[in-house]
Motif scaffolding. Structure first.
Motif, PDB file in Angstrom:
ATOM      1  N   GLU A  48       6.501  -0.815  10.509  1.00  0.00           N
ATOM      2  CA  GLU A  48       5.479  -0.490   9.516  1.00  0.00           C
ATOM      3  C   GLU A  48       4.527  -1.668   9.335  1.00  0.00           C
ATOM      4  OE1 GLU A  48       7.586   0.366   5.920  1.00  0.00           O
ATOM      5  OE2 GLU A  48       8.091   2.386   6.568  1.00  0.00           O
ATOM      6  N   THR A  96       1.084   1.947   7.848  1.00  0.00           N
ATOM      7  CA  THR A  96       0.717   2.372   9.190  1.00  0.00           C
ATOM      8  C   THR A  96       1.944   2.214  10.076  1.00  0.00           C
ATOM      9  OG1 THR A  96      -1.509   1.545   8.824  1.00  0.00           O
ATOM     10  CG2 THR A  96      -0.862   1.943  11.103  1.00  0.00           C
ATOM     11  N   THR A  97       2.282   3.223  10.859  1.00  0.00           N
ATOM     12  CA  THR A  97       3.405   3.122  11.787  1.00  0.00           C
ATOM     13  C   THR A  97       2.925   2.433  13.055  1.00  0.00           C
ATOM     14  OG1 THR A  97       4.398   5.126  10.899  1.00  0.00           O
ATOM     15  CG2 THR A  97       5.148   4.414  13.069  1.00  0.00           C
ATOM     16  N   THR A 147       0.847  -1.184   0.000  1.00  0.00           N
ATOM     17  CA  THR A 147       0.000   0.000   0.000  1.00  0.00           C
ATOM     18  C   THR A 147       0.887   1.241   0.000  1.00  0.00           C
ATOM     19  OG1 THR A 147      -0.095  -0.138   2.392  1.00  0.00           O
ATOM     20  CG2 THR A 147      -1.945  -1.057   1.198  1.00  0.00           C
ATOM     21  N   PRO A 148       0.427   2.327  -0.577  1.00  0.00           N
ATOM     22  CA  PRO A 148       1.262   3.525  -0.640  1.00  0.00           C
ATOM     23  C   PRO A 148       1.537   4.141   0.727  1.00  0.00           C
ATOM     24  CG  PRO A 148      -0.894   3.928  -1.620  1.00  0.00           C
ATOM     25  CD  PRO A 148      -0.834   2.479  -1.268  1.00  0.00           C
ATOM     26  N   GLU A 149       0.624   4.025   1.669  1.00  0.00           N
ATOM     27  CA  GLU A 149       0.794   4.623   2.988  1.00  0.00           C
ATOM     28  C   GLU A 149       0.798   3.546   4.068  1.00  0.00           C
ATOM     29  OE1 GLU A 149       1.365   7.856   3.594  1.00  0.00           O
ATOM     30  OE2 GLU A 149       1.346   8.188   1.435  1.00  0.00           O
ATOM     31  N   HIS A 207       1.764  -2.908   6.423  1.00  0.00           N
ATOM     32  CA  HIS A 207       1.220  -2.700   5.085  1.00  0.00           C
ATOM     33  C   HIS A 207       0.069  -3.668   4.860  1.00  0.00           C
ATOM     34  CE1 HIS A 207       4.777  -0.417   3.641  1.00  0.00           C
ATOM     35  NE2 HIS A 207       5.434  -1.200   4.469  1.00  0.00           N
TER      36      HIS A 207
END
Length: 72
Positions: free
Chosen positions: A27, A15-16, A11-13, A29
């Motif tokens: 991260e 989640t931290t 995914t482009p963004e 994804h």
């Protein structure tokens, strides 16, 4: 035909999250064309790929922590 997990686009963004292995930022994804969730940490090389639907572990790598890393 099976595709290697590395070839599935992320995914482009991401989640931290906190790494479950070392506690540093990692991260998560959600893989675009599948129901997989990839959790990784670049600090300690942790990796876990799970099915987003069932939670079953597909692939995992969790290196041990070194004594000097515990005191940092």
């Amino acid at each position: 035909m099976k595709r290697p997990l590395e070839s599935i686009p992320l995914t482009p963004e991401p989640t931290t999250i906190r790494c479950p292995n070392c506690g540093r930022p990692g991260e998560r994804h959600h893989l675009a064309h599948s129901r997989l969730v990839r959790t990784e940490c670049h600090h300690c090389d942790y990796l876990m790929i799970t099915c987003g639907e069932t939670g079953n572990v597909i692939e995992a790598y969790s290196p041990g922590l070194y004594a000097h890393a515990m005191s940092a």
